[in-house]
Design an enzyme around this catalytic site. Structure first.
Site, PDB file in Angstrom:
ATOM      1  N   ASN A  47     -28.853  40.440   0.064  1.00 40.76           N
ATOM      2  CA  ASN A  47     -29.186  40.379  -2.161  1.00 40.76           C
ATOM      3  C   ASN A  47     -28.712  42.442  -1.429  1.00 40.76           C
ATOM      4  O   ASN A  47     -28.790  42.879  -1.236  1.00 40.76           O
ATOM      5  CB  ASN A  47     -30.557  40.477  -1.245  1.00 40.76           C
ATOM      6  N   TRP A  48     -27.740  42.277  -2.257  1.00 42.39           N
ATOM      7  CA  TRP A  48     -26.508  43.613  -2.515  1.00 42.39           C
ATOM      8  C   TRP A  48     -27.294  44.399  -3.778  1.00 42.39           C
ATOM      9  O   TRP A  48     -26.692  45.502  -4.117  1.00 42.39           O
ATOM     10  CB  TRP A  48     -25.122  42.544  -2.838  1.00 42.39           C
ATOM     11  N   LYS A  49     -28.707  43.842  -4.524  1.00 41.57           N
ATOM     12  CA  LYS A  49     -28.915  44.677  -5.521  1.00 41.57           C
ATOM     13  C   LYS A  49     -27.740  45.007  -5.893  1.00 41.57           C
ATOM     14  O   LYS A  49     -27.212  44.296  -6.992  1.00 41.57           O
ATOM     15  CB  LYS A  49     -29.712  45.514  -4.876  1.00 41.57           C
ATOM     16  N   HIS A 107     -38.666  39.417  -6.560  1.00 42.12           N
ATOM     17  CA  HIS A 107     -38.285  40.206  -5.146  1.00 42.12           C
ATOM     18  C   HIS A 107     -39.321  41.553  -5.838  1.00 42.12           C
ATOM     19  O   HIS A 107     -39.015  41.385  -6.893  1.00 42.12           O
ATOM     20  CB  HIS A 107     -36.901  40.808  -5.922  1.00 42.12           C
ATOM     21  N   GLU A 140     -38.400  44.022  -6.008  1.00 39.96           N
ATOM     22  CA  GLU A 140     -38.376  45.491  -6.693  1.00 39.96           C
ATOM     23  C   GLU A 140     -38.731  44.743  -8.419  1.00 39.96           C
ATOM     24  O   GLU A 140     -38.880  45.475  -9.413  1.00 39.96           O
ATOM     25  CB  GLU A 140     -37.004  45.449  -6.717  1.00 39.96           C
ATOM     26  N   GLU A 185     -41.196  39.450   2.545  1.00 39.38           N
ATOM     27  CA  GLU A 185     -40.978  40.385   2.935  1.00 39.38           C
ATOM     28  C   GLU A 185     -42.666  41.662   2.343  1.00 39.38           C
ATOM     29  O   GLU A 185     -42.365  41.349   1.382  1.00 39.38           O
ATOM     30  CB  GLU A 185     -40.080  40.626   1.717  1.00 39.38           C
ATOM     31  N   GLY A 239     -35.807  48.309   3.150  1.00 36.07           N
ATOM     32  CA  GLY A 239     -34.726  49.540   2.440  1.00 36.07           C
ATOM     33  C   GLY A 239     -35.578  50.770   3.047  1.00 36.07           C
ATOM     34  O   GLY A 239     -35.385  51.631   2.758  1.00 36.07           O
ATOM     35  N   SER A 295     -35.703  45.341   6.467  1.00 35.92           N
ATOM     36  CA  SER A 295     -35.134  46.006   7.744  1.00 35.92           C
ATOM     37  C   SER A 295     -35.037  45.029   8.693  1.00 35.92           C
ATOM     38  O   SER A 295     -34.478  45.587   9.466  1.00 35.92           O
ATOM     39  CB  SER A 295     -36.342  47.402   7.416  1.00 35.92           C
ATOM     40  N   GLY A 306     -31.013  43.437   3.166  1.00 31.41           N
ATOM     41  CA  GLY A 306     -29.998  44.025   2.141  1.00 31.41           C
ATOM     42  C   GLY A 306     -29.208  44.913   2.362  1.00 31.41           C
ATOM     43  O   GLY A 306     -28.122  44.573   2.676  1.00 31.41           O
ATOM     44  N   GLY A 307     -30.314  46.313   3.026  1.00 30.22           N
ATOM     45  CA  GLY A 307     -29.076  46.923   3.061  1.00 30.22           C
ATOM     46  C   GLY A 307     -27.385  46.315   4.001  1.00 30.22           C
ATOM     47  O   GLY A 307     -26.778  46.437   3.927  1.00 30.22           O
TER      48      GLY A 307
END
Ligand code: PEP
Length: 249
Positions: free
Chosen positions: A9-11, A94, A96, A166, A172, A212, A233-234
């Site tokens: 997930n590149w956000k 998601h 967010e 999640e 994150g 994470s 993500g990251g």
């Protein structure tokens, strides 16, 4: 046998040229037999990515969409448009989006139905907040989220859904759930799907862990009985790290 799925997930990161460079670097590497690899990118990158992954095993996903086909919804993108681009997956709900863009279990359910209408595989995100975990409400929270998200689906559709468990406190933050704790919640989600549909469907649904996940812990999750991959993500932003995640699955 459920095929493990690693989804990046590149956000809101990476331009078109960043995305092209990334695919050039992971081509032939983040492609492992028996592991599905999906990059969920910002809308602006999707046409270039669909083009760049041609001839590879890598699939492309969006991070959101609107459930209507078209209309006066300024700033929105429809499933019809994503399908037209050749996108295969879409992340829905998601945390967010739930937190900053007021997505609810009801809008998640509309999007899940729309994803099937436009031939997109949904990756439905569920997970508890820190205070809910501390109040021992994790199972109650995810049960409600999963039941609402899948409400009204046929058994065939339900079997194709990918769920990403999640825990919000792990996204994150560098604080990940232990593999055993994540597996316990994911096994519980599977039980709930068996109650709503049946055991055979529950056995087919792929359920990822997210929060994470890094190259150095992905194997711990993959070693668990009910965890079928990761939403990352990251650590999905760097080509070498993404490749190691796919290899680790
Ligand atoms: C995510 O964005 O879904 C996520 C799990 O992020 P991170 O891997 O950075 O925690």
């Amino acid at each position: 046998m459920r095929e493990p799925i690693i989804a990046g997930n590149w956000k809101m990161f990476k331009t078109v040229s960043d995305a092209e460079i990334f695919i050039n670097e992971v081509k032939g590497k983040a492609e492992v037999e028996g592991v599905e690899s999906v990059i969920c990118a910002p809308f602006t990158n999707l046409p270039a990515l669909v083009d760049a992954v041609k001839g590879t095993k890598i699939k492309v996903g969006a991070q959101n969409f609107h459930w209507e086909e078209s209309g006066a919804f300024t700033g929105e993108i429809s499933g019809f448009m994503l399908n037209d681009l050749g996108v295969d997956y879409v992340i829905i709900g998601h945390s967010e989006r739930r937190e900053y863009f007021a997505e609810t279990d009801q809008t998640v359910n509309k999007k899940v139905h729309a994803s099937f209408k436009y031939d997109l595989t949904p990756i439905v995100c569920v997970g508890e907040k820190l205070e809910e975990r501390e109040a021992n409400q994790t199972k109650e929270v995810v049960k409600l989220q999963v039941n609402e998200a899948l409400q009204g689906l046929t058994k065939d559709q339900a079997a194709k859904v990918v769920i990403a468990y999640e825990p919000i406190w792990a996204i994150g933050t560098g604080k990940s759930s232990t593999a055993e704790d994540a597996n316990e919640v994911i096994a519980y989600i599977r039980e709930q799907i068996a109650v709503s549909f049946d055991a055979e469907i529950a056995n087919q649904v792929r359920i990822q862990y997210g929060g994470s996940v890094k190259p150095n812990n992905v194997r711990d999750y993959m070693g668990q009985s009910d965890i079928d991959g990761a939403l990352v993500g990251g650590a999905s932003l760097d080509p070498a790290s993404y490749t190691q995640l796919v290899e680790g699955a």
